[in-house]
Design an enzyme around this catalytic site. Structure first.
Site, mmCIF file in Angstrom:
data_model
loop_
_atom_site.group_PDB
_atom_site.id
_atom_site.type_symbol
_atom_site.label_atom_id
_atom_site.label_comp_id
_atom_site.label_asym_id
_atom_site.label_seq_id
_atom_site.Cartn_x
_atom_site.Cartn_y
_atom_site.Cartn_z
ATOM 1 N N GLN A 180 0.835 -1.209 0.000
ATOM 2 C CA GLN A 180 0.000 0.000 0.000
ATOM 3 C C GLN A 180 0.873 1.265 0.000
ATOM 4 O O GLN A 180 0.597 2.242 0.710
ATOM 5 C CB GLN A 180 -0.956 -0.005 1.187
ATOM 6 C CG GLN A 180 -2.148 -0.938 1.003
ATOM 7 C CD GLN A 180 -3.084 -0.494 -0.117
ATOM 8 O OE1 GLN A 180 -3.174 0.680 -0.451
ATOM 9 N NE2 GLN A 180 -3.791 -1.436 -0.705
ATOM 10 N N SER A 181 1.909 1.274 -0.811
ATOM 11 C CA SER A 181 2.811 2.432 -0.872
ATOM 12 C C SER A 181 2.147 3.640 -1.534
ATOM 13 O O SER A 181 1.661 3.553 -2.672
ATOM 14 C CB SER A 181 4.066 2.042 -1.665
ATOM 15 O OG SER A 181 4.792 3.201 -2.032
ATOM 16 N N ASN A 182 2.146 4.761 -0.820
ATOM 17 C CA ASN A 182 1.648 6.012 -1.402
ATOM 18 C C ASN A 182 2.653 6.565 -2.403
ATOM 19 O O ASN A 182 2.282 7.175 -3.400
ATOM 20 C CB ASN A 182 1.424 7.054 -0.304
ATOM 21 C CG ASN A 182 0.447 6.571 0.744
ATOM 22 O OD1 ASN A 182 -0.713 6.313 0.438
ATOM 23 N ND2 ASN A 182 0.910 6.435 1.984
ATOM 24 N N ALA A 198 4.543 4.828 -4.379
ATOM 25 C CA ALA A 198 4.376 4.093 -5.642
ATOM 26 C C ALA A 198 3.234 4.715 -6.444
ATOM 27 O O ALA A 198 3.378 4.995 -7.641
ATOM 28 C CB ALA A 198 4.092 2.624 -5.354
#
Ligand SMILES: *Cc1c(COP(=O)(O)O)cnc(C)c1O
Length: 340
Positions: A75-77, A79
């Site tokens: 859930q990388s912001n 990315a």
């Protein structure tokens, strides 16, 4: 410190608002809490990676890159926002995602940030937790280069001296706003992770000689490691900007008491902070970063670590898109129970 010397794309919605949180301040009985809305920076809803990517993606464009690659947690912001910048610039984007939580549910693995990565046209590849992600990314980049792609590699969180320029700039923006409205800032706090935000801020604050103490609330690493990471990057950033030596080790302060069981795993106080901001201020936090930062802020207020008459600014680093990947821990009943 003259940041116009560095290539930069102007895609962020700046300056971000600086607003009082009256109901939260009242609920806690002081101090006076303000919020710097870096959740509203734009580019796929916004967040702190926008300011970093303005400088990083300008470098990618200057070198003629046709592809960017980066890595992060599922859930990388970072990315998601990198995928949005790549879309805007017409570059391909490949993202390596590490499963740091082991959550098996569909929404964690496919919704929220992951949905938006794919909507922006990025390709993704998954790895188990603890995998050597920087090494894996170098291998993936080499493979693309062999196919004649010009690949620009962005480290996790966009945290290098180029990305940190965005937060040196944010420090100037914030001090200017405070000066314009006659607001004396006694403390600045935020969630710290891969360290570019805190490193850039401390360089900016020290270069301005603002005298505003900065505190990062940790989201992953233990305190000594987190502070050393921030300090090392702050030194590199200061060198790049031309103000070497402006940051001392003692300027870098992180409190990692609110991390809990690990990165991406919210605690009861994380969920309580999310609920309080949502119900008292209509503001969305996230379960990985800003929720833990706000849990630290709230606990410091309750314990009297900030004086009642002081003014504290919480830098909101964004991340609300991640809420849709965390519905299993956020359903109202669960959040309420956790708060009690
Ligand atoms: C990446 C991120 C952070 C941490 O910022 P760093 O520069 O990596 O320390 C904080 N909040 C949110 C929402 C983020 O996405």
């Amino acid at each position: 410190m003259h940041l116009a010397r560095f290539p930069r794309l102007h895609l962020a919605h700046l300056p971000t608002p600086l607003e009082p949180l009256e109901r939260l301040s009242k609920e806690l009985g002081g101090p006076e809490i303000w919020i710097k809305r870096d959740d509203c920076t734009g580019m796929s809803t916004g967040g702190n990676k926008t300011r970093k990517l303005e400088f990083l993606m300008a470098e990618a464009e200057a070198m003629g890159a046709d592809m960017v690659m980066t890595q992060g947690a599922t859930q990388s912001n970072h990315a998601r926002q990198t995928a949005a910048f790549a879309a805007k610039l017409g570059m391909k984007c490949h993202i390596l995602l590490e499963d740091r939580t082991g959550y098996p549910d569909h929404n964690y693995n496919e919704n929220g940030n992951v949905l938006l990565d794919h909507l922006h046209g990025a390709t993704t590849e998954r790895f188990p937790g603890g995998h050597d992600m920087p090494g894996e990314m170098e291998r993936a980049a080499q493979a693309e280069r062999q196919k004649d792609k010009l690949v620009y590699v962005i480290p996790g969180g966009g945290s290098n001296a180029t990305g940190a320029l965005g937060y040196a700039n944010c420090a100037m923006e914030l001090v200017n706003q405070a000066n314009e409205r006659g607001l004396v800032i006694d403390h600045l706090v935020h969630a710290t992770g891969s360290s570019g935000t805190q490193a850039g801020l401390i360089v900016g604050l020290k270069a301005l000689n603002a005298g505003i103490p900065l505190l990062g609330f940790g989201t992953r690493a233990p305190q000594e490691k987190q502070e050393q990471m921030v300090y090392d990057l702050a030194c590199k950033t200061a060198d790049k900007i031309g103000c070497s030596g402006v940051v001392t080790r003692a300027d870098v302060r992180a409190d990692t008491s609110y991390v809990g069981d690990g990165y991406g795993l919210p605690r009861a106080d994380t969920l309580e902070a999310i609920r309080m901001f949502a119900e008292l201020e209509g503001i969305l936090l996230d379960p990985v970063y800003s929720g833990k930062g706000a849990a630290g802020l709230i606990d410091y207020c309750r314990k009297g670590k900030f004086k009642k008459a002081e003014r504290v600014v919480f830098l909101h680093t964004g991340g609300a898109v991640g809420l849709f990947g965390y519905d299993s821990v956020l359903i109202p009943g669960t959040a309420r129970m956790a708060a009690e």
